[in-house]
Design a protein around this motif. Structure first.
Motif, PDB file in Angstrom:
ATOM      1  N   ALA A  12      -1.707   9.673   1.644  1.00  0.00           N
ATOM      2  CA  ALA A  12      -0.470   8.908   1.469  1.00  0.00           C
ATOM      3  C   ALA A  12       0.166   9.198   0.115  1.00  0.00           C
ATOM      4  N   SER A  13      -0.660   9.266  -0.940  1.00  0.00           N
ATOM      5  CA  SER A  13      -0.121   9.536  -2.271  1.00  0.00           C
ATOM      6  C   SER A  13       0.443  10.949  -2.366  1.00  0.00           C
ATOM      7  N   SER A  65      -0.556   5.416   4.698  1.00  0.00           N
ATOM      8  CA  SER A  65      -1.058   4.379   3.801  1.00  0.00           C
ATOM      9  C   SER A  65      -1.882   3.344   4.547  1.00  0.00           C
ATOM     10  N   ASN A  91       0.796  -1.233   0.000  1.00  0.00           N
ATOM     11  CA  ASN A  91       0.000   0.000   0.000  1.00  0.00           C
ATOM     12  C   ASN A  91       0.823   1.276   0.000  1.00  0.00           C
TER      13      ASN A  91
END
Length: 291
Positions: free
Chosen positions: A69-70, A93, A53
């Motif tokens: 998270a991205s 994540s 992830n």
């Protein structure tokens, strides 16, 4: 109590994770080998999911989170060290994966599921830690969490977010400290420093969903754990022993009003913006169920 474990260690010189496993056997009758195997499985799930992830986007129920998270993964410039950055992205994540119904280990709770994986994955990917050394440190961290569970509470509904994120942070600080030092006394100081840092933290999820502020708290907390572990490794000590810090946390939790214990009625959950967000979420959910 943690002090009892330290006394056994001082008197025997046995490896600390083995003492924790032996103590578990005396209290529950469970075979230490089986307990260690179970803990290894949990640790490997954390590492597998952290790698799977890392830095991804997620579709969560409310849409309040899922892209943090991205964003952290793509962010430039980067001021955090590589270790802290990996731990932070992992914590985000895993917490967002939880909000999207992904596979997580509740360690110690689902709402705090990103802190320990953040520390584990940073040690694995940045420090190239081997699984056996990580497992010994993971057992020690579980012993720290067990002390809190027995002396206080791990429930946000009973003790506020300090009981959930606070305990996860103490465990993560213990993990890092033991991995680098194998010093149980330093572990106690790191755990105490971490739990004190989050003493009084309320549980105030917006709309009752484990998304805001829970996800970002996981990311902040893993950095608290790193800082507290660094202090303990440098020889900085907590003036208050870990057992007493746990007792204090328990009394603080009992003093919190119900509105600040996972009801979604106080803290940031009671702000005007939070209320508007909740109304919007309910409208979207209701319209989705009608179609």
């Amino acid at each position: 109590m943690f002090s009892d474990l330290l006394t056994i260690w001082r008197n025997t010189g046995l490896e600390f994770s083995e003492i924790i496993l032996a103590q578990e056997m005396m209290e529950t009758g469970r075979d230490p080998v089986i307990v260690k195997q179970a803990l290894k499985r949990l640790m490997m799930v954390m590492l597998e999911e952290a790698e799977r992830n890392f830095g991804k986007s997620f579709e969560t129920l409310t849409g309040l989170t899922g892209k943090n998270a991205s964003k952290m993964y793509m962010s430039k410039p980067r001021v955090l060290s590589e270790f802290n950055w990996v731990a932070t992205v992992t914590a985000l994540s895993m917490a967002e994966s939880n909000a999207a119904m992904g596979r997580i280990v509740a360690c110690p709770t689902a709402g705090s599921c990103g802190v320990m994986p953040g520390m584990l994955y940073a040690l694995k990917s940045v420090e190239k830690a081997n699984d056996e050394d990580l497992l010994r440190a993971f057992v020690v961290a579980s012993g720290v969490g067990n002390v809190v569970a027995k002396k206080a509470t791990l429930s946000g509904a009973a003790g506020g977010c300090q009981a959930e994120i606070g305990t996860a942070t103490a465990m993560a600080a213990a993990l890092m400290t033991y991995y680098f030092s194998q010093n149980p006394e330093a572990v106690g100081h790191a755990s105490a420093l971490a739990l004190k840092s989050l003493m009084g933290l309320v549980c105030d999820p917006v709309g009752g969903f484990v998304e805001v502020p829970c996800v970002k708290r996981n990311a902040s907390a893993v950095n608290v754990a790193i800082a507290c572990a660094e202090m303990a490794l440098a020889g900085i000590e907590s003036a208050i022993p870990f057992d007493e810090v746990v007792e204090a946390m328990y009394h603080v939790g009992r003093s919190l009003p119900e509105s600040l214990r996972e009801t979604g009625l106080g803290g940031i959950a009671a702000t005007r913006t939070a209320q508007k967000l909740v109304e919007s979420i309910h409208k979207n959910l209701n319209s989705g169920s009608e179609t």
